[in-house]
Design an enzyme around this catalytic site. Sequence first.
Site, PDB file in Angstrom:
ATOM      1  CB  SER A 202      -0.971  -0.006   1.184  1.00  0.00           C
ATOM      2  OG  SER A 202      -0.258   0.198   2.368  1.00  0.00           O
TER       3      SER A 202
ATOM      4  CE  LYS B 280      -3.088   1.341   5.169  1.00  0.00           C
ATOM      5  NZ  LYS B 280      -3.121   0.844   3.793  1.00  0.00           N
TER       6      LYS B 280
END
Length: 770
Positions: free
Chosen positions: A675, A718
């Site tokens: 990611s 996140k």
Amino acid sequence: MKKLTQLPLLALRGNIIFPHNTTQLEIARVKSVNTVKFALENGGKIIIVSQLDSAKDVPAGIDDFFPEGVYAEVTGIMSQKDDILVVAVRTLEGCHILRADCSGEVYFADAETIDYYVADALSAKAMYQKTLECLDRYANINKMLNKSAIKALAENSAVDYISFVDVVANDIVFRLKDRQEILAEPSAEKRMEDLCVYLLGEMEIAKAEKRIANRVKKQVEDGQKEYYLREKMRAISKELGEDENEMLEYRKRIEDSKMPAETAKKANKEISRLSKMAPTSPDASVIRNYVDWLCDIPWYKETTDNTDLKLARRILDEDHYGLEKIKQRIIEYLAVMQLTGKLNGPILCFVGPPGVGKTSIVKSIARALGRKYLRVSLGGVRDEAEIRGHRRTYVGAIPGKIIYMMKQAGVINPVLLLDEIDKMGKDQRGDPASAMLEVLDPQQNNTFTDHFLEVPYDLSKVLFVCTANATDDIPEPLLDRMEIIELSGYTEQEKVAIAEKFLLPKNMKSHGIPEGRIVIGPETFLKVIERYTRESGVRSLEREVAGICRKVALKLVEDKDAVVTVTPENLHEFLGVEKFKDEAVDTEPTVGSATGLAWTRVGGTTLAIDATLFPGKGEILLTGKLGDVMKESARTAISLVRSLAEKYGIDKERFEKTDIHIHVPEGAIPKDGPSAGVTMATVIMSAFTSMPVSRQVAMTGEITLRGKVLPIGGLKEKALAAYRLGIKKIIIPKDNLRDVDEIPQDIASQIQFIPAKTIDTVFDNALIKV
Ligand code: ADP
């Protein structure tokens, strides 16, 4: 002193004869027989001396003999048979050997007699008395000595001290060396003294021997005594029916435990074996331990479930703030359980970072159901035997953790929390996961077999609930049987609420602080959260709250009526210096540096990524403890930027002449996953174009070589991490847009999410055109 020349010499082996005695000698060696016969033929006088080495067959000369011998007379032949000659000998005087000739068929020697003497009559007499005393005492242990003879000697006033020693020593001194010493000693006093020393020595030895013999005897007797007493005790307890009592008691316990018939049969068989054993034998205690286990684990007892779902819900609310969806799911689960009356649904597994309440919610489920709660920690379990027990043949064998917990529970239907199921290892001692599979599989767990118990045990009424930090490490077959319920981290607002409504009251109570004695507002909690903790859950927060309570408790001891107010300003008095500084992100846009977002086992975090270019040969350097996937995505990012060179006005040849160093700081934390792809591409592009990256923006997403942005996991974590750092703009893969709903509304509304389908969107929003 008399000179004796050229007399026949008789060599003896292992014997020394004293003068003034008569004795018989057996002679076998041919030359000795010759010598004796020669003596007989020539008046009978002979010198007799002992060989130093009795193993030597043929003596060579004087050096093979003791220096002293005896002058004697052979008085006659007693018998002669098979070459063995027995002769009678009278010994006359002691003598020193001067010469020996062993070369012929008859041995000859020269010698001179020893002049024994009495130096001082008085002291000789005293010594004589002493010697008689010793002899008298010695006669007590040596039955060969005649006490009356000793007495007669004592009464005899005209004793010859010299022949006295010769006669006595000849009979009672056994060791060759001692005999030789006495024979060679000319002083009568000294000879008697030597004899006394010898006697005393013998008596000491005899005493020691007696002591040893007594000890041996006592030990034998003690052993027999113990054996006898034990036998007697057994006989008595048999007589009293006590032995029987133990067996009866066991049989009653077996019956009372209501164990299944087969199991009871086995247990009774063991008891029959026990009754035939010595009660103290090790085998008996192995059997007792085994049957105790069988009797002690629950076989039928169970608690009644609370069926009032409203009450259950209230209890869940009482223990935990928020977690709406999760509480709802639990209530549904309980409802199905109630309707079917069975537990064959999937096993619930709570997954999330530490401190988000996984363990405590399971405890709460038990409370809501009115069941007993037990926790088994599986972290670090590598050995199958820890789950399933050791076979009884092992010394000190015990059942595995599951059966052990059942005994603790005392009922067949507890809530059993299998904590950290993802941390279970495996090694050569077997795979604990396969044992867990048997525990959790409703098809099999009604006949779970522990190696120690050997009999099947029904676990089907146990409500198993698992927890894990991440699903990745849960073995696949186990995962198949589970329903994963994710608990992600809390927002700051949620944490403040948890601290105010749950952690503070709980800790005040446990610290004995009466209600209303701590005044602390939400802004103070916020400061605790921001400056003293950095976590997804509330574990550190709880620790800090406990820290405040400790300080307050101390103040209350000093002044029991005090009301303590904690404010952001005086917080340091309670918790010390701040642990985390205000990490206002670098607001200055920077070339080659961007903020990525990552998800780790302990929650979401921001991830700074830097790229630097050097003149070189197109080499790539990656540092910061990157996993393989992350390294790959770095290479993909470079290739991608390279393919976009023209579009962004980069001279293609530069790539060949430039080394690229990509660094992800905080090297101590291992990082992996795809990611960070977009962030890598952004820093590389920024480095090559010198366009700075905005620090107001964070980003996450996987990239392909063609520049597509692919979705990622853990968006909520996140986003919360970015929010904690004050970042209000996040570039996310377009496909992740639907996950934004999971982010608490109050936070989501403050963040601008920029969906990106291709890397161009990322560059457009992150790079500042100059
Ligand atoms: P985990 O098992 O996920 O590591 P714990 O269950 O040990 O976390 O939780 C740590 C502490 O935080 C416990 O005291 C728990 O009661 C508390 N806690 C966690 N989440 C909540 C919540 N939503 N409401 C109230 N207390 C909570």
